[in-house]
Every structure is written in structure tokens, then in C-alpha cells.
Design a protein around this motif. Structure first.
Motif, short mmCIF file in Angstrom:
data_model
loop_
_atom_site.label_atom_id
_atom_site.label_comp_id
_atom_site.label_asym_id
_atom_site.label_seq_id
_atom_site.Cartn_x
_atom_site.Cartn_y
_atom_site.Cartn_z
N GLY A 5 15.68 24.25 -25.63
CA GLY A 5 15.35 22.98 -26.25
C GLY A 5 15.70 22.89 -27.72
O GLY A 5 16.00 21.80 -28.22
N THR A 69 25.92 21.26 -24.84
CA THR A 69 26.41 22.23 -23.83
C THR A 69 27.67 21.62 -23.21
O THR A 69 27.59 20.93 -22.19
N HIS A 75 27.25 25.62 -11.85
CA HIS A 75 26.57 25.38 -10.58
C HIS A 75 27.32 26.16 -9.49
O HIS A 75 28.42 26.65 -9.73
N ARG A 145 19.34 19.67 -10.77
CA ARG A 145 19.16 20.62 -11.86
C ARG A 145 19.31 19.94 -13.22
O ARG A 145 19.54 20.62 -14.23
C1 HEM Z 1 19.57 17.32 -26.89
C2 HEM Z 1 18.89 18.22 -26.23
C3 HEM Z 1 19.30 18.86 -24.92
C4 HEM Z 1 20.52 18.88 -24.26
C5 HEM Z 1 21.83 18.22 -24.67
C6 HEM Z 1 20.31 19.64 -23.02
C7 HEM Z 1 21.29 19.85 -22.05
C8 HEM Z 1 21.09 20.53 -20.87
C9 HEM Z 1 22.08 20.68 -19.82
C10 HEM Z 1 23.48 20.09 -19.83
C11 HEM Z 1 21.51 21.41 -18.83
C12 HEM Z 1 22.19 21.82 -17.51
C13 HEM Z 1 21.94 20.75 -16.46
C14 HEM Z 1 22.65 21.06 -15.16
O1 HEM Z 1 22.69 22.24 -14.74
O2 HEM Z 1 23.18 20.13 -14.54
C15 HEM Z 1 20.17 21.76 -19.26
C16 HEM Z 1 19.28 22.52 -18.52
C17 HEM Z 1 18.02 22.88 -18.96
N1 HEM Z 1 17.38 22.42 -20.08
FE1 HEM Z 1 18.15 21.19 -21.48
N2 HEM Z 1 19.01 20.07 -22.98
C18 HEM Z 1 18.36 19.62 -24.11
C19 HEM Z 1 17.02 19.80 -24.44
C20 HEM Z 1 16.14 20.55 -23.71
C21 HEM Z 1 14.72 20.70 -24.03
C22 HEM Z 1 14.03 20.01 -25.21
C23 HEM Z 1 14.21 21.56 -23.10
C24 HEM Z 1 12.81 22.07 -22.95
C25 HEM Z 1 11.77 21.66 -23.64
C26 HEM Z 1 15.28 21.92 -22.19
C27 HEM Z 1 15.15 22.78 -21.11
C28 HEM Z 1 16.13 23.00 -20.15
C29 HEM Z 1 15.96 23.89 -18.99
C30 HEM Z 1 14.72 24.73 -18.66
C31 HEM Z 1 17.15 23.80 -18.24
C32 HEM Z 1 17.48 24.51 -16.90
C33 HEM Z 1 17.14 23.57 -15.74
C34 HEM Z 1 17.53 24.16 -14.37
O3 HEM Z 1 18.47 24.94 -14.28
O4 HEM Z 1 16.91 23.76 -13.37
N3 HEM Z 1 16.43 21.28 -22.58
N4 HEM Z 1 19.93 21.19 -20.49
#
Ligand code: HEM
Length: 210
Positions: A5, A69, A75, A145
Motif C-alpha cells: 500500500g 505496478t 497471473h 485478484r
Molecule cells: C495507488 C495505490 C495502489 C496501486 C496502484 C495498487 C496496485 C495493485 C495491483 C496492480 C495489484 C495486482 C492486481 C492483480 O493481480 O490483478 C495489487 C494487488 C494487491 N494490493 Fe494494491 N495497489 C495500491 C494500493 C494498495 C493498498 C493501499 C493496499 C493495502 C492497504 C494494497 C494491497 C494489495 C494486496 C494485498 C494485493 C494482492 C491481492 C491478491 O493477490 O489477491 N494495495 N495492487
């Protein structure tokens, strides 16, 4: 979870600031919107965000042009399937180039231009949201996801952090300094060279915590 995050969100804020320092008209317009809505006697609060469409549009434009990212997360297909006429065999690693999608000229007018107006009423992307349903704009991924922190990421980390530093401070580049927009490739894509700028408070002194 904290890493997922914080890095992702601070990268968006830094790219948004870099784009705005390159284009002071955008910077001034955001400050002016915030002065109108919030005034200069207090700091930005969470409840202000809904009343700040230009700030929200800047955050979206930074997410489009500089997704933190760029290749999302890998995946994997457990079974074979067809997607848009492409055959995906079972047991294949799939990587989505979110960075290229956000710059695709078939999906975006003047894709390399930082233009928050495209997300405002009258703009072509007004109805496009980064929530995983509009496939030309998927900085948080899509499907099962999809990033579980997307709301927190957009609202708390990106909008509040960016809004606070733009509303609270004037930013000036050192004389002769030019913003370098080089990207460092990797799982996340920060600026290669951090921003160097002078910041000065611009609100009433009582607005800042003492
Ligand atoms: C601008 C902020 C953020 C961006 C651009 C971002 C982007 C992403 C992307 C592209 C993925 C992969 C999605 C996929 O596999 O299709 C992801 C997964 C994830 N993100 Fe974020 N994220 C952000 C903020 C956050 C925040 C604030 C948190 C937690 C408080 C977070 C927690 C997670 C987690 C735990 C995953 C893994 C989910 C899974 O594999 O099931 N992210 N994020």
C-alpha cells in the motif's frame, strides 16, 4: 500489506507532483480549487475529497500515465481458455502490461500528455474509472485478484497525501533544475531521480499542527 500500500501510493504522488511541477498551470489550478473549497485557514480533510474533482482527476491521470505496478502482478492459468480470440494454454504465466494499456493511442487521445481534464465532465474519459471494469484503465488490476486496497490507495494515500502537500505548500524548483522523468523499471516503477524542490508554507500559520 503495508509495503503493497505505501510504495504503490507514494510513487503515484511523486509522479503526479513531477507532472505538475513540469506544468505549473495544473499545479495552480489544483491549489485554486482547494483554496475555494477548503480556504487557507485549515488543512485538507478526508471529507473534502468528494468536493475536489480536479484533485481526483489529477490522481487518475497519474495512475493512467505512471501506474505504480506497470506489469501488475503475474497471473497463472490453471486451465486453458480463450480470451478475445487468443488461446491461453493451461499452466501459463500471464503478465498484463498496464503501463502500455494506459498509453495506447487507440484508447486515449494524446496519450503521452498529462491532461487531467480528460477525466472531468466533457472529457472523453469522464466515465472511465480505475475499478476494474474499464479495461483501458486498470492500474489496480481487474477480476478476482484486483487490488483490495484500491479505495484506500486512491482516497487516503494518493488523494489526501497529494492534496495536502499541494494545498499546504508552494513548490519551486531550484534555479536551472529540470524535472527528469526517467522511470526505474521493476515490480514497481518509481522515478529514477527523486524530485528536488523548495517548499514554503502557504496557509495561515494556525492551519499547521504545532
Ligand atoms: C495507488 C495505490 C495502489 C496501486 C496502484 C495498487 C496496485 C495493485 C495491483 C496492480 C495489484 C495486482 C492486481 C492483480 O493481480 O490483478 C495489487 C494487488 C494487491 N494490493 Fe494494491 N495497489 C495500491 C494500493 C494498495 C493498498 C493501499 C493496499 C493495502 C492497504 C494494497 C494491497 C494489495 C494486496 C494485498 C494485493 C494482492 C491481492 C491478491 O493477490 O489477491 N494495495 N495492487
Amino acid at each position: 500489506m503495508f509495503k503493497a500500500g505505501t510504495d504503490t501510493s507514494t510513487i503515484i504522488v511523486e509522479w503526479a507532483l513531477a507532472e505538475m511541477l513540469k506544468n505549473p498551470t495544473i499545479f495552480k489550478r489544483m491549489q485554486s480549487e482547494m483554496d475555494t473549497v477548503i480556504g487557507q485557514d485549515r488543512l485538507l480533510e478526508e471529507s473534502d475529497i468528494l468536493n475536489l474533482p480536479y484533485l481526483q482527476a489529477v490522481v487518475k491521470e497519474a495512475l493512467r500515465l505512471h501506474p505504480s505496478t506497470p506489469l501488475s502482478l503475474p497471473h497463472y492459468s490453471f486451465e486453458s481458455c480463450e480470451i478475445n480470440g487468443y488461446h491461453i494454454p493451461a499452466n501459463t504465466r500471464l503478465i498484463t502490461n498496464v503501463w502500455a494499456i494506459g498509453r495506447d493511442p487507440d484508447a486515449w487521445d494524446n496519450p503521452l500528455e498529462f491532461d487531467p481534464d480528460r477525466f472531468l465532465p466533457g472529457g472523453k474519459a469522464y466515465n472511465i474509472e480505475p475499478h476494474g471494469n474499464d479495461f483501458e484503465f486498470i492500474p489496480f488490476g481487474a477480476g478476482r485478484r484486483i487490488c483490495p486496497g484500491k479505495q484506500t490507495g486512491i482516497l487516503f494515500f494518493c488523494s489526501i497525501f497529494l492534496g495536502a502537500v499541494v494545498h499546504g505548500f508552494d513548490w519551486r524548483l531550484p534555479d536551472g533544475e529540470v524535472i527528469d522523468m526517467k522511470e526505474t523499471p521493476g515490480l514497481v516503477m518509481p522515478k529514477t531521480i527523486p524530485i528536488k524542490a523548495f517548499v514554503t508554507p502557504r496557509l495561515a500559520s494556525t492551519a499547521y499542527p504545532h
